[in-house]
Design a protein around this motif. Structure first.
Motif, mmCIF file in Angstrom:
data_model
loop_
_atom_site.group_PDB
_atom_site.id
_atom_site.type_symbol
_atom_site.label_atom_id
_atom_site.label_comp_id
_atom_site.label_asym_id
_atom_site.label_seq_id
_atom_site.Cartn_x
_atom_site.Cartn_y
_atom_site.Cartn_z
ATOM 1 N N ASN A 1 39.247 3.279 -21.415
ATOM 2 C CA ASN A 1 39.026 2.260 -22.444
ATOM 3 C C ASN A 1 37.775 1.420 -22.175
ATOM 4 O OD1 ASN A 1 40.331 1.225 -20.152
ATOM 5 N ND2 ASN A 1 40.961 -0.624 -21.292
ATOM 6 N N LYS B 1 35.123 8.222 -29.242
ATOM 7 C CA LYS B 1 36.177 7.213 -29.372
ATOM 8 C C LYS B 1 37.545 7.876 -29.557
ATOM 9 C CE LYS B 1 37.884 3.689 -32.561
ATOM 10 N NZ LYS B 1 37.756 3.142 -33.918
ATOM 11 N N GLU C 1 40.696 7.366 -27.026
ATOM 12 C CA GLU C 1 41.962 6.786 -27.486
ATOM 13 C C GLU C 1 43.149 7.681 -27.118
ATOM 14 O OE1 GLU C 1 40.608 4.117 -31.356
ATOM 15 O OE2 GLU C 1 41.164 6.239 -31.627
ATOM 16 N N LYS C 2 42.879 8.976 -27.009
ATOM 17 C CA LYS C 2 43.942 9.916 -26.656
ATOM 18 C C LYS C 2 44.507 9.613 -25.272
ATOM 19 C CE LYS C 2 44.642 14.877 -25.869
ATOM 20 N NZ LYS C 2 43.993 16.224 -25.924
ATOM 21 N N SER D 1 43.744 6.486 -23.511
ATOM 22 C CA SER D 1 43.989 5.052 -23.293
ATOM 23 C C SER D 1 45.333 4.611 -23.842
ATOM 24 C CB SER D 1 42.868 4.223 -23.927
ATOM 25 O OG SER D 1 42.868 4.396 -25.336
ATOM 26 N N PRO E 1 44.402 1.784 -29.689
ATOM 27 C CA PRO E 1 43.138 1.859 -30.431
ATOM 28 C C PRO E 1 42.005 1.133 -29.692
ATOM 29 C CG PRO E 1 44.949 1.233 -31.868
ATOM 30 C CD PRO E 1 45.468 1.147 -30.465
ATOM 31 N N LEU E 2 40.824 1.671 -29.805
ATOM 32 C CA LEU E 2 39.641 1.078 -29.188
ATOM 33 C C LEU E 2 38.678 0.594 -30.269
ATOM 34 C CD1 LEU E 2 38.946 3.710 -26.376
ATOM 35 C CD2 LEU E 2 40.130 1.518 -26.153
#
Length: 563
Positions: free
Chosen positions: A507, A532, A536-537, A539, A542-543
Motif C-alpha cells: 500500500n 493500483k 489492492e489485491k 493490500s 482500496p488505495l
C-alpha cells in the motif's frame, strides 16, 4: 641590490587565472545535479566488474532491488579496485571508444571510495583542464611576441562555456583536448626549432595517448601531420634533407599507430565496423545520406568559445583570414613585375609572411581546424560541442596568433588601449558563461525533493516504449532514493501482478512511467491504474492514486503515488 624573483608578473597573473578558472568550474560542479546517459555509462563501465548497462541487462528487469543495490550498480565494489583487465575487456566489447580514459577513471575511483559520486571524475577532468590552460599559455608564448596576449587567451578559454562544459561532462573529451594541444605544441616546436630525436619521441608518445583516448584525434592529428609534411616540402632545402625529415616524422607516427593497435586491437574494428564507424564509412562512401551542417557546427564552435556573443565577428575574422591567404597565394604565384603593382604595405606584409616560420605554423593550425569542422559537419551523428572540444584550445591559439600579428602593425600608442579592450571583452565572455552551460541538469535536483517524503516507499519504474528504454539508466539516481525498486517494460506489466505480492507494504508504492518520448497523461494514468489494481489485491483495501508534480528536464516521466 634588487632581488630578482624566480617568476615575473605574468606567472602571477597565470596563477590567478588558473585559480579563478578552477573556482568557476567548482561552482558549476556544485550545481551539477543530474547526469547524461553517457556519463552514467562511464560509471557502469569503470566499475571493474562485468560491464552491464542497466537499460539493456535482462537481470535488472522484473526483480525487486533495494535502494543500495541500485546504487551499487553505479558504484565500484572494493573487490574490483584496480581491476584493469576487466575494464579493458569491457572497453573492447561495449563501447566505441578507446580504453585510456576508462582506465584512468577506474584508477581515480579505485583510489577514492569508489562510491557513486561525481567528484572523482570531475577532479580527473579538472586536472586535464588545468593542463590544457598551461599548454595554451606555453604555446601562446612560443608563437606570439606580446607577453600579455597569451594570458588573455588563457582567461577566455578558462572561463569559456566550451571548456567548462567538458569538465562537467564526465567523459573523455577534456583529456582529448589536452592531448590535441600537446600534439599541436610539439609540432609547432619542431617547425620552429628542429625535429630532434627527443621531440619526435615526445610527439609519438602524445599521439599514442591521444589515439588511446578518442578516435577523432586520429583525424585531427592526420590533418596536422599532412600540413607539417607540406610545409617541409615547400621549405627551401634539398630533396635529401626533406626525405630525411619526412621519414623520421613518418617513423614516429608509425610507432604511435603501432602501439595503439597493439594496446587496442579492436581499433580498426571500432573505426570501420563499429556502430559509429560503420555509419561514418557509409556517409563518406556515399552509401548513406547525411545532412551537411557546416553553419550549425560553426555556430556551436563560436558559442562554445565565446558564449555566442561574437558569432558574427568570429565568422568574419575567419573569412578575412581565408581572403588574406588567397591574396598571399596569388602574390606568391605572380611574377616580380606583377608583385610591384600590389600596394607597398600589403607587399611588405606578404614578404614578412613568406620569410616567417610562424606563418607556416599558423596555416597548419588554421586549415586543420577548418577541415576538421567540415569533417564533423559531414559525418557527426549529431551536432555537439563534445566532438568539437578537441579543437577548442587550438582554435584559441589561432585567434591569438592572428591578433598578435595584427597588433604588431599597430603603433605603440594603440597597443595598450587594444589590449585593455580585449581584456574587457574577455570579461564579457565570463559574464555570458551561465547562459552557455550544459550537462548540469539542475531539474534533476527535484529527485531528492520528490523522494524526500517517500523514502520508505517502493518504486516501480515502467519503461515506455519498449524499444528505447535508455531512460532506465538515467532514472537510476531516482530509483536508489527508495527502499525498494522494480523496473519493468510496459509489455511485461502483467508480471507485476504476482511480484507485488513480495512487498511487505503493497500500500506504499510510487509508480514512475517514462521513456524516450513524451508520455501521454492518459496512457500514463492507465499504467498507474493497472498497478493500483495489482496492489489492492494484496493490500486488502482500496488505495488512493495521486499524480505528483514531478517532471524531468525532458518531460518524459510521470510519477504517481499509491497510498
Amino acid at each position: 641590490m634588487r632581488k630578482t624573483l624566480p617568476f615575473d608578473r605574468r606567472h602571477i597573473v597565470l596563477i590567478l587565472i588558473l585559480a579563478f578558472s578552477c573556482a568557476v568550474s567548482l561552482h558549476f560542479a556544485q550545481e551539477k545535479q543530474g547526469f547524461h546517459i553517457d556519463e552514467l555509462h562511464t560509471f557502469e563501465q569503470t566499475n571493474g566488474d562485468d560491464y552491464r548497462r542497466a537499460n539493456s541487462d535482462p537481470d535488472f528487469y522484473n526483480v525487486w532491488h533495494t535502494g543500495d543495490e541500485v546504487r551499487d550498480w553505479l558504484a565500484l565494489d572494493p573487490k574490483d579496485r584496480f581491476n584493469y583487465g576487466q575494464v579493458i575487456l569491457d572497453s573492447k566489447g561495449n563501447t566505441a571508444h578507446p580504453p585510456l580514459y576508462f582506465l584512468t577513471a577506474h584508477t581515480i575511483r579505485s583510489i577514492f571510495s569508489g562510491a557513486f559520486s561525481k567528484w572523482a571524475l570531475i577532479a580527473l577532468n579538472m586536472a586535464f583542464y588545468i593542463g590544457t590552460i598551461l599548454m595554451l599559455y606555453a604555446m601562446g608564448r612560443m608563437l606570439t611576441r606580446n607577453r600579455w596576449i597569451p594570458l588573455i587567451a588563457c582567461f577566455v578559454y578558462g572561463v569559456g562555456p566550451g571548456a567548462i562544459n567538458m569538465v562537467m561532462f564526465l567523459r573523455m573529451y577534456t583529456m582529448a583536448s589536452f592531448f590535441a594541444i600537446c600534439f599541436a605544441y610539439l609540432l609547432g616546436k619542431m617547425m620552429l626549432r628542429g625535429d630532434t630525436a627527443g621531440r619526435l619521441w615526445k610527439l609519438s608518445l602524445v599521439a599514442f595517448l591521444g589515439f588511446m583516448t578518442h578516435y577523432y584525434l586520429l583525424i585531427f592529428v592526420f590533418l596536422l601531420s599532412v600540413g607539417y609534411c607540406i610545409c617541409l616540402l615547400l621549405k627551401k632545402q634539398g630533396m635529401r634533407s626533406f626525405l630525411k625529415r619526412f621519414l623520421k616524422f613518418a617513423g614516429a607516427m608509425l610507432v604511435s599507430l603501432s602501439l595503439t593497435y597493439l594496446c587496442n586491437p579492436t581499433m580498426l574494428q571500432d573505426i570501420l565496423s563499429g556502430k559509429r564507424g560503420s555509419k561514418t564509412v557509409q556517409i563518406l562512401t556515399g552509401g548513406e545520406e547525411h545532412a551537411f551542417n557546416a553553419k550549425e557546427i560553426w555556430r556551436v564552435l563560436s558559442d562554445s568559445m565565446f558564449g555566442g556573443a561574437f558569432f558574427v565577428p568570429f565568422s568574419i575574422a575567419f573569412v578575412l583570414i581565408l581572403v588574406f591567404f588567397l591574396g598571399y597565394c596569388l602574390w606568391r604565384l605572380s611574377p616580380e613585375a606583377t608583385r610591384a603593382k600590389y600596394p607597398v604595405a600589403l607587399g611588405n606584409i606578404f614578404t614578412r609572411c613568406k620569410d616567417s616560420q610562424y606563418f607556416g605554423v599558423f596555416l597548419i593550425l588554421f586549415f586543420s581546424i577548418i577541415l576538421y569542422t567540415l569533417f564533423l559537419a559531414k559525418v557527426a551523428p549529431y551536432i555537439s560541442d563534445r566532438y568539437l572540444s578537441l579543437v577548442f584550445p587550438v582554435t584559441m591559439v589561432v585567434i591569438l596568433m592572428a591578433f598578435d600579428r595584427g597588433l604588431s602593425y599597430c603603433g605603440k600608442r594603440f597597443k595598450r588601449p587594444v589590449l585593455i579592450g580585449c581584456a574587457a571583452l574577455s570579461l564579457v565572455v565570463a559574464c555570458l558563461l551561465p547562459s552557455g552551460m550544459k550537462y548540469l541538469y539542475p531539474n534533476k535536483a527535484l529527485i531528492g525533493e520528490f523522494a524526500e517524503g517517500f523514502r520508505d516507499y517502493s518504486v516501480i519504474y515502467v519503461a515506455c516504449p519498449d524499444k528505447h528504454p535508455q531512460n532506465v539508466t538515467t532514472s537510476l539516481p531516482l530509483l536508489m532514493e527508495f527502499s525498494e525498486a522494480y523496473v519493468t517494460k510496459i509489455k511485461r506489466l502483467e508480471r507485476l501482478e504476482s511480484d507485488i505480492g513480495e512487498l511487505s507494504s503493497p500500500n506504499k508504492i510510487v509508480v514512475v512511467v517514462g521513456g524516450e518520448e513524451v508520455i501521454d497523461v492518459e496512457n500514463a494514468m492507465d499504467v498507474a491504474e493497472t498497478v493500483k489494481g495489482y496492489a489492492e489485491k494484496y493490500s486488502g483495501f482500496p488505495l488512493k492514486l495521486q499524480e505528483r508534480a514531478f517532471k524531468f528536464k525532458d518531460g518524459t516521466r510521470r510519477a504517481f503515488v499509491l497510498q
